[in-house]
Design an enzyme around this catalytic site. Structure first.
Site, PDB file in Angstrom:
ATOM      1  N   GLY A 116       0.841  -1.235  -0.062  1.00  0.00           N
ATOM      2  CA  GLY A 116      -0.239  -0.144  -0.068  1.00  0.00           C
ATOM      3  C   GLY A 116       0.618   1.216   0.140  1.00  0.00           C
ATOM      4  O   GLY A 116       0.001   2.624   0.345  1.00  0.00           O
ATOM      5  N   CYS A 117       2.232   0.876  -0.501  1.00  0.00           N
ATOM      6  CA  CYS A 117       2.967   2.389  -0.357  1.00  0.00           C
ATOM      7  C   CYS A 117       3.079   2.606  -1.595  1.00  0.00           C
ATOM      8  O   CYS A 117       3.230   3.029  -2.574  1.00  0.00           O
ATOM      9  CB  CYS A 117       4.559   1.737   0.259  1.00  0.00           C
ATOM     10  SG  CYS A 117       5.204   3.513   0.177  1.00  0.00           S
ATOM     11  N   GLY A 118       2.490   4.624  -1.195  1.00  0.00           N
ATOM     12  CA  GLY A 118       2.555   5.068  -2.642  1.00  0.00           C
ATOM     13  C   GLY A 118       3.620   6.513  -2.980  1.00  0.00           C
ATOM     14  O   GLY A 118       3.585   7.650  -3.863  1.00  0.00           O
TER      15      GLY A 118
END
Length: 276
Positions: A116-118
């Site tokens: 989920g790391c943007g």
């Protein structure tokens, strides 16, 4: 077991040994674990980002990510989305307009996928806190509508019910009716999937401004930024926001609520967005 169009499972069975009251169980039991799959996003044939995500609603994810990251300006800039299985993952091929592709090349960055790391690979602060237009004004949302939407979200998370390992993002109209919910192992991914669903449904700007997004996570600044990019006037979270999220919400005209538990909540920004 839920699957997407490429037949990737969203959860898998696993043998586990429980501990209860400080004691090991007599025998293993079968549990369910949420699946994480490498999802590679390509724009006009050029690799751009690799994320670990739940392998469902990937068309929504690609469209929502493209919108909330400012890669495209509207859903009309996306000409097509194709999915391709490769190397135990999924390649999402996104065809975008030539103008957007040229702009992307100018600011293209490498983003390696933690869950989920943007932000992985982003080198400068302006790339992180992007210039997003403030959300248009709209009539205040009834408090009862926000509370009802959050309560409904808890009842519409089948993958979380099965695994306990995923987040959800839902969109509710001005009356608090929850219309769409998307789940993912990453809170950013769940929100991007939801924004993609909104775009595909062609929800109008005025309706978005007077609506809200409810999320099962904390309210980080990225979540506020993505909410504003989607043109939605309110973000309501189960947990607390950060200070940067509060400042950004105030600047972008996004009502920000947190610690929504039962009939309790805290309004952190843009109090005029909510009516008692």
């Amino acid at each position: 077991m839920d699957t997407d169009s490429l037949a990737h499972p969203t959860w898998l069975p696993a043998q586990v040994l429980r501990v209860r009251d400080g004691r090991l169980a007599a025998a293993p039991q079968t549990d369910r674990l949420a699946e994480e799959t490498p999802i590679a996003l390509e724009y006009n044939g050029i690799s751009h980002a690799t994320m670990l995500a739940t392998p469902a609603d990937l068309e929504d994810f690609a469209l929502g990510f493209s919108l909330t990251e400012g890669i495209v300006d509207s859903a009309r800039d996306v000409r097509g989305i194709e999915l391709r299985e490769e190397c135990d993952g999924v390649v999402v091929e996104v065809e975008i307009s030539s103008a957007c592709a040229a702009r992307l090349k100018e600011r293209r960055r490498a983003m390696s996928g933690r869950t989920g790391c943007g932000l992985c690979g982003v080198e400068t602060l302006p790339e992180v806190v992007r210039d997003v237009a403030p959300v248009a004004g709209a009539p205040a949302l009834p408090l009862a509508a926000a509370l009802a939407a959050m309560q409904a979200l808890r009842e519409r998370q089948p993958l979380h019910t099965a695994t306990g390992a995923t987040h959800a993002a839902g969109w509710a109209d001005a009356d608090g009716r929850l219309q769409w919910v998307r789940e993912d192992v990453g809170r950013h991914n769940a929100l991007d999937k939801l924004v993609g669903a909104l775009a595909r449904a062609d929800v109008g700007a005025a309706q978005r401004a007077g609506s809200l997004i409810v999320v099962s996570s904390r309210a980080s600044f990225e979540m506020v930024q993505k909410t504003a990019a989607a043109g939605v006037g309110m973000l309501a979270a189960v947990s607390a926001p950060t200070a940067l999220a509060q400042r950004l919400a105030q600047r972008l005209g996004v009502g920000l609520m947190g610690f929504m538990r039962g009939d309790d909540a805290t309004v952190y920004a843009r109090q005029e967005r909510i009516a008692g």
